[in-house]
Design a protein around this motif. Structure first.
Motif, short mmCIF file in Angstrom:
data_model
loop_
_atom_site.label_atom_id
_atom_site.label_comp_id
_atom_site.label_asym_id
_atom_site.label_seq_id
_atom_site.Cartn_x
_atom_site.Cartn_y
_atom_site.Cartn_z
N GLN A 48 -30.82 5.62 -25.68
CA GLN A 48 -31.04 4.98 -24.39
C GLN A 48 -30.09 3.82 -24.14
O GLN A 48 -29.71 3.56 -22.99
N GLU A 110 -39.22 2.84 -31.16
CA GLU A 110 -38.37 3.72 -30.36
C GLU A 110 -38.46 5.17 -30.82
O GLU A 110 -38.56 5.47 -32.01
N ASP A 113 -36.35 9.39 -26.54
CA ASP A 113 -36.21 9.13 -25.11
C ASP A 113 -36.90 7.88 -24.61
O ASP A 113 -36.79 7.53 -23.43
N PHE A 114 -37.63 7.17 -25.50
CA PHE A 114 -38.42 6.02 -25.06
C PHE A 114 -38.25 4.84 -26.00
O PHE A 114 -37.95 5.02 -27.19
N TRP A 116 -40.57 1.06 -26.67
CA TRP A 116 -41.69 0.21 -26.31
C TRP A 116 -41.58 -1.10 -27.06
O TRP A 116 -40.92 -1.18 -28.10
N ASP A 136 -43.30 -1.44 -20.40
CA ASP A 136 -42.66 -1.13 -21.68
C ASP A 136 -43.54 -1.45 -22.89
O ASP A 136 -43.12 -1.24 -24.03
N TYR A 142 -48.27 7.73 -28.64
CA TYR A 142 -46.84 7.91 -28.44
C TYR A 142 -46.54 9.37 -28.07
O TYR A 142 -46.97 10.29 -28.78
N GLN A 144 -43.70 10.92 -28.24
CA GLN A 144 -42.69 11.51 -29.11
C GLN A 144 -42.76 10.88 -30.49
O GLN A 144 -43.33 9.80 -30.67
#
Length: 266
Positions: A48, A110, A113-114, A116, A136, A142, A144
């Motif tokens: 990202q 992490e 794709d994400f 937090w 966030d 989760y 993923q």
């Protein structure tokens, strides 16, 4: 010349002090690719916060993110994609430990794709491109597999020691440069593993791998590949295991100038 695989670290290596890729570096890498060699990015960053560099360089090769916690082919389905995740119980325990430490200014969790965080913040960290909001914050579940935990702290050593004693098999890197903190990944995850994995897909021998780096998380990569190159601005520890050292720093187009000489581009 035999086909080479060139693996590039980002921060302190391919990127200058402003976190940018210079025009000279882009032009030089383009020439190397036109010669038929493969250029890949091997970074501790998540996808990202590194995808814009991949796009800027116009790459179409696999990418090594999270120090090889994720090896993938960006924007494409790839049956060789590899994710090395963390156990969820370990993730939750480390989050609890960090919450008890006032010196930890921010924690990130992490996935591919994400990402937090444990608190709303506006971190003064080069590779966080935006303010962190309530959207966030860490979720209850989760979507993923978790690949990485980052803990930012001006004094990371005590917490690193505590986590290392609790989970000796985790892969952990302590950053002590401009950004100070701890990066935690699954067991035996380091850049060399990801670079070798990509080299196998291209059927490129170790002797034909060239890798550039400057920091602790580049150590295994520069030590293991056929031609590991430390930046002029790299630590002495890294220079001692590298096969060569650039004559110029990352802020002086060290990678580009080295490749110009190596491939006789001038």
């Amino acid at each position: 010349m035999k086909q080479k695989l060139i693996a590039l670290d980002l921060d302190g290596t391919t990127l200058n002090h402003q976190g940018k890729v210079s025009t000279k570096t882009k032009e030089t890498l383009s020439k190397v690719i036109q010669l038929g060699h493969h250029v890949i990015l091997a970074t501790g960053r998540s996808f990202q916060i590194s995808k814009h560099i991949y796009q800027e360089l116009g790459l179409d090769t696999p990418m090594v993110n999270f120090n090889s916690g994720l090896v993938h082919l960006p924007y494409q389905e790839w049956d060789k994609e590899r994710v090395v995740g963390l156990d969820l119980d370990v993730v939750n325990d480390i989050v609890k430990r960090a919450d008890k430490r006032p010196e930890v200014s921010l924690l990130t969790v992490e996935s591919k794709d994400f990402f937090w965080v444990n608190k709303v913040a506006n971190p003064d960290i080069d590779f966080f491109p935006r303010k962190i909001t309530e959207d966030d914050l860490l979720p209850k579940q989760y979507p993923q597999e978790i690949i990485s935990i980052m803990l930012f702290s001006e004094n990371p050593d005590d917490l690193a020691k505590e986590i290392r004693e609790a989970y000796p098999d985790l892969s952990m890197h302590v950053w002590r440069g401009n950004v100070r903190g701890i990066e935690i990944l699954s067991k035996k995850v380091h850049k060399a593993d990801g670079v070798f994995y990509v080299a196998d897909q291209f059927i490129i021998a170790n002797e034909d791998i060239i890798a550039f780096g400057d920091e602790e998380n580049d150590y295994e990569m520069l030590q293991s590949v056929g031609h590991g190159v430390a930046m002029a601005n790299a630590s002495d520890k890294l220079k001692n295991v590298a096969k060569d050292v650039t004559a110029f720093t990352n802020n002086e187009d060290g990678v580009a100038r080295y490749l110009e000489d190596y491939f006789k581009l001038n």
